[in-house]
Design a protein around this motif. Structure first.
Motif, PDB file in Angstrom:
ATOM      1  N   SER A   4       0.887  -1.207  -0.026  1.00 45.84           N
ATOM      2  CA  SER A   4       0.052  -0.024  -0.194  1.00 45.84           C
ATOM      3  C   SER A   4       0.940   1.184   0.015  1.00 45.84           C
ATOM      4  N   ALA A   5       1.933   1.214   0.658  1.00 46.31           N
ATOM      5  CA  ALA A   5       2.952   2.539   0.906  1.00 46.31           C
ATOM      6  C   ALA A   5       3.584   2.545  -0.684  1.00 46.31           C
TER       7      ALA A   5
ATOM      8  N   GLU B 286      10.293  -0.939   9.937  1.00 48.14           N
ATOM      9  CA  GLU B 286      11.257  -1.762   8.933  1.00 48.14           C
ATOM     10  C   GLU B 286      10.450  -2.306   7.649  1.00 48.14           C
ATOM     11  N   VAL B 287       8.994  -2.394   7.948  1.00 48.23           N
ATOM     12  CA  VAL B 287       8.219  -2.435   6.566  1.00 48.23           C
ATOM     13  C   VAL B 287       8.345  -1.619   5.987  1.00 48.23           C
TER      14      VAL B 287
ATOM     15  N   ASN C 130       9.989   2.029   1.142  1.00 49.09           N
ATOM     16  CA  ASN C 130      10.695   3.103   0.596  1.00 49.09           C
ATOM     17  C   ASN C 130      11.757   2.728  -0.361  1.00 49.09           C
ATOM     18  N   LEU C 131      12.509   1.585   0.122  1.00 48.76           N
ATOM     19  CA  LEU C 131      13.318   1.179  -0.706  1.00 48.76           C
ATOM     20  C   LEU C 131      12.835   0.651  -2.185  1.00 48.76           C
TER      21      LEU C 131
ATOM     22  N   SER D 210      11.806   7.439  -3.117  1.00 47.50           N
ATOM     23  CA  SER D 210      11.704   8.695  -2.257  1.00 47.50           C
ATOM     24  C   SER D 210      10.150   9.263  -2.120  1.00 47.50           C
ATOM     25  N   ILE D 211       9.683   8.783  -3.300  1.00 47.50           N
ATOM     26  CA  ILE D 211       8.145   9.596  -3.255  1.00 47.50           C
ATOM     27  C   ILE D 211       7.293   8.660  -2.207  1.00 47.50           C
ATOM     28  N   VAL D 212       7.853   7.779  -1.642  1.00 49.58           N
ATOM     29  CA  VAL D 212       7.055   6.850  -0.612  1.00 49.58           C
ATOM     30  C   VAL D 212       6.975   7.779   0.718  1.00 49.58           C
ATOM     31  N   ILE D 213       8.211   8.534   0.962  1.00 49.06           N
ATOM     32  CA  ILE D 213       8.780   9.327   2.161  1.00 49.06           C
ATOM     33  C   ILE D 213       7.297   9.983   2.824  1.00 49.06           C
TER      34      ILE D 213
END
Length: 119
Positions: free
Chosen positions: A55-56, A83-84, A89-90, A94-97
């Motif tokens: 979802s992220a 950790e999830v 993010n990996l 960076s758009i997930v930050i």
């Protein structure tokens, strides 16, 4: 009304509207979604953490909140949640930050809500 209650109320209300439409697709899809996260070869907790990470990556804040709540209910720790979100993010970049920021903020609300309700 607090953010947790608002999210839960809105989600429940709109899911009812959708399911009350008696649309076969949505009935089947919601059933598939529910059944997918049941215990199986993978634990329900693991499946919810997978749901959170995906979802992220997809950048769906409502989905992130939903899976955060489920993870929280199933005993995922704050460290596991981080950790999830690290994996998300990996994979997502960076758009997930910004979604991670909101996820941590919502997790904090869940922790605060648990603390307030245990008094």
């Amino acid at each position: 009304m607090n953010a947790i209650k608002e999210f839960r109320t809105y989600r429940a209300k709109m899911n009812k509207v959708i399911l009350d439409s008696d649309n076969l697709f949505f009935k089947r899809f919601y059933n598939l979604d529910t059944r997918c996260y049941e215990e199986g070869a993978l634990s329900a907790q693991t499946k919810e953490m997978l749901g959170l990470a995906t979802s992220a990556v997809l950048r769906c804040d409502d989905c992130i909140k939903y899976h955060l709540e489920k993870c929280f209910e199933l005993g995922v720790t704050r460290e596991q949640m981080f950790e999830v979100m690290s994996v998300a993010n990996l994979v997502g970049g960076s758009i997930v930050i910004p979604h991670t920021r909101r996820a941590i903020e919502y997790w904090d609300l869940l922790e605060e809500d648990r603390l307030n309700n245990s008094k």
